[in-house]
Enzyme design. Structure first.
Site, PDB file in Angstrom:
ATOM      1  N   GLU A  65      -3.317  -1.541   3.063  1.00  0.00           N
ATOM      2  CA  GLU A  65      -2.017  -0.918   2.740  1.00  0.00           C
ATOM      3  C   GLU A  65      -1.917   0.569   3.085  1.00  0.00           C
ATOM      4  OE1 GLU A  65      -1.337  -1.963  -1.369  1.00  0.00           O
ATOM      5  OE2 GLU A  65      -1.069  -4.072  -0.898  1.00  0.00           O
ATOM      6  N   GLU A  73      -2.839 -13.359   1.742  1.00  0.00           N
ATOM      7  CA  GLU A  73      -2.525 -13.368   0.306  1.00  0.00           C
ATOM      8  C   GLU A  73      -1.272 -14.206   0.037  1.00  0.00           C
ATOM      9  OE1 GLU A  73      -2.549  -9.440  -1.436  1.00  0.00           O
ATOM     10  OE2 GLU A  73      -4.150  -8.744  -0.117  1.00  0.00           O
TER      11      GLU A  73
HETATM   12  C1  GLA Z   1      -2.155  -6.525  -3.045  1.00  0.00           C
HETATM   13  C2  GLA Z   1      -3.657  -6.429  -2.891  1.00  0.00           C
HETATM   14  C3  GLA Z   1      -4.373  -7.530  -3.589  1.00  0.00           C
HETATM   15  C4  GLA Z   1      -3.760  -7.864  -4.920  1.00  0.00           C
HETATM   16  C5  GLA Z   1      -2.319  -8.189  -4.710  1.00  0.00           C
HETATM   17  C6  GLA Z   1      -1.615  -8.652  -5.945  1.00  0.00           C
HETATM   18  O1  GLA Z   1      -1.529  -7.292  -2.155  1.00  0.00           O
HETATM   19  O2  GLA Z   1      -4.083  -6.379  -1.569  1.00  0.00           O
HETATM   20  O3  GLA Z   1      -5.699  -7.149  -3.774  1.00  0.00           O
HETATM   21  O4  GLA Z   1      -3.943  -6.799  -5.794  1.00  0.00           O
HETATM   22  O5  GLA Z   1      -1.714  -7.006  -4.274  1.00  0.00           O
HETATM   23  O6  GLA Z   1      -2.383  -8.797  -7.044  1.00  0.00           O
END
Ligand code: GLA
Length: 386
Positions: free
Chosen positions: A165, A271
């Site tokens: 991020e 994710e």
């Molecule tokens: C982000 C992070 C993850 C997790 C998600 C939601 O996307 O990369 O590690 O914390 O948020 O929990």
């Protein structure tokens, strides 16, 4: 009992029974062979899930993970705050236990994450007053963290989300973070350089959310190209994939992913989940009773029409993912509806239903939609080796 060979009728009966048993067994094996996601998945893709260490104590769900998934990611246990809360004091236990579970179930582990502005200890990039550390000190802290963690898990972790991020939602090339303020705008490059030195065999990924969407895509693409153009190893771009039921559009997602693969990058969906609950504007505020009812509409169960909508959303996402041969992994951020961060985000304590299995670990229509889509893209000659 002895079979009298001289009696043709008995022989015929015996052969029928033997044939019947063989037929039924092979039929059963045939079904069994594709009865999990990891068996149904096409060869060029790995299917995974994020799990918390806590899940290992839940026999039902941990055996589901062992059966269904070929890769796992630690949900929190390998983040900087979990591994090195204080300088030089490492906490390996939970991460080690996740790795031991993976080894026992022939599951590949993905490391998440080495450098991130969240869930990271402040000492790494800031002094006690919250001011940025001198560049050399911050670089040394980052290098020591990356090196110690990656060398400990060398050979046990296939690849790492090196930086998570770094691209802002607003304008600009890089998010304003403690690492950026202390090190400067080459901190992402430095992280990739240190990671490759620490474990030259590990794959290295850049991971972020919404980077397939129009508003963020070009800036994230510029960042990963910058890493590659600097001659550094980058094996893939992780697109997180936290989606809503009807947003963003499938077309925008497909277009965004294609921009990365056209530029020569492998993509991993890292994710994945689909949140079917309403999203509100003032998510941080306390909710009144009426607002809470509206925000948490499926406390008594998830109605069939919603089950179908969720299934169709997952089906169309997997159509996009599987049509692109440069997508090499799809990881869900969670397993059953009992193990999902979306119970507490963006509103705390709601009954959410985003995953493929319900709270009792029973497969939902969304599970069957995903498995059918995987089978559709599977090469019929593909061997079952998993
Ligand atoms: C982000 C992070 C993850 C997790 C998600 C939601 O996307 O990369 O590690 O914390 O948020 O929990």
């Amino acid at each position: 009992m002895q079979v009298r060979a001289s009696n043709p009728l008995t022989l015929a009966k015996v052969s029928c029974i033997v044939f019947g048993i063989r037929f039924m067994t092979s039929f059963a094996i045939g079904l069994e062979d594709f009865s999990s996601l990891r068996q149904a998945v096409p060869d060029h893709v790995m299917i995974g899930a994020a799990i918390p260490e806590l899940l290992l104590e839940d026999d039902r769900v941990s055996s589901l993970v062992g059966r269904e998934f070929a890769t796992i990611t630690a949900e929190n246990e390998m983040k900087p705050q979990s591994l090195q809360p204080r300088r030089g004091q490492f906490n390996w236990g939970p991460a080690d236990r996740i790795i031991a579970f993976a080894e026992a179930h022939d599951i590949v582990v993905i490391g998440h994450t080495l450098v991130w502005h969240n869930q990271s200890p402040s000492w790494m990039f800031e002094d006690e007053q919250g001011k940025p550390l001198p560049r050399e000190v911050a670089l040394q802290n980052m290098k020591e963290h990356i090196t110690t963690v990656m060398q400990r898990y060398k050979g046990k972790i296939k690849g790492w989300d090196v930086v998570n991020e770094a691209v802002p939602d607003g304008p600009g090339a890089l998010r304003d973070t403690p690492a950026l303020r202390a090190i400067g705008d080459d901190y992402v490059l430095k992280a990739f350089e240190f990671a490759h030195e620490a474990d030259p065999d590990a794959e290295l990924y850049y991971n972020d959310y919404n980077i397939e969407l129009d508003y963020k895509r070009d800036r994230a693409l510029a960042l990963v190209k910058r890493i590659r153009d600097a001659g550094l190893r980058i094996d893939g771009v992780g697109i997180q994939g936290h989606y809503l039921l009807d947003q963003p559009s499938i077309e925008e997602i497909a277009r965004g992913i294609k921009a990365y693969t056209d530029a020569g990058f492998r993509v991993m969906i890292t994710e994945l989940d689909v949140d079917p609950l309403p999203r509100q504007e003032n998510v941080g505020a306390d909710l009144s009773a009426v607002e809470r009812d509206a925000a948490d509409p499926y406390r008594e169960g998830f109605p069939e029409p919603m089950q179908q909508k969720l299934a169709e959303r997952y089906r169309s996402l997997f159509e996009v993912f599987l049509q692109n041969p440069r997508i090499t992994r799809i990881t869900f951020w969670g397993t059953t509806d009992a193990y999902t961060w979306l119970k507490n985000f963006p509103v705390r304590n709601r009954t959410n239903h985003p995953m493929l299995w319900d709270r009792k670990a029973n497969p939902k229509p969304a599970y069957h939609a995903v498995r059918q889509t995987l089978l559709k893209y599977r090469d019929p000659n593909q061997q079952i080796v998993k």
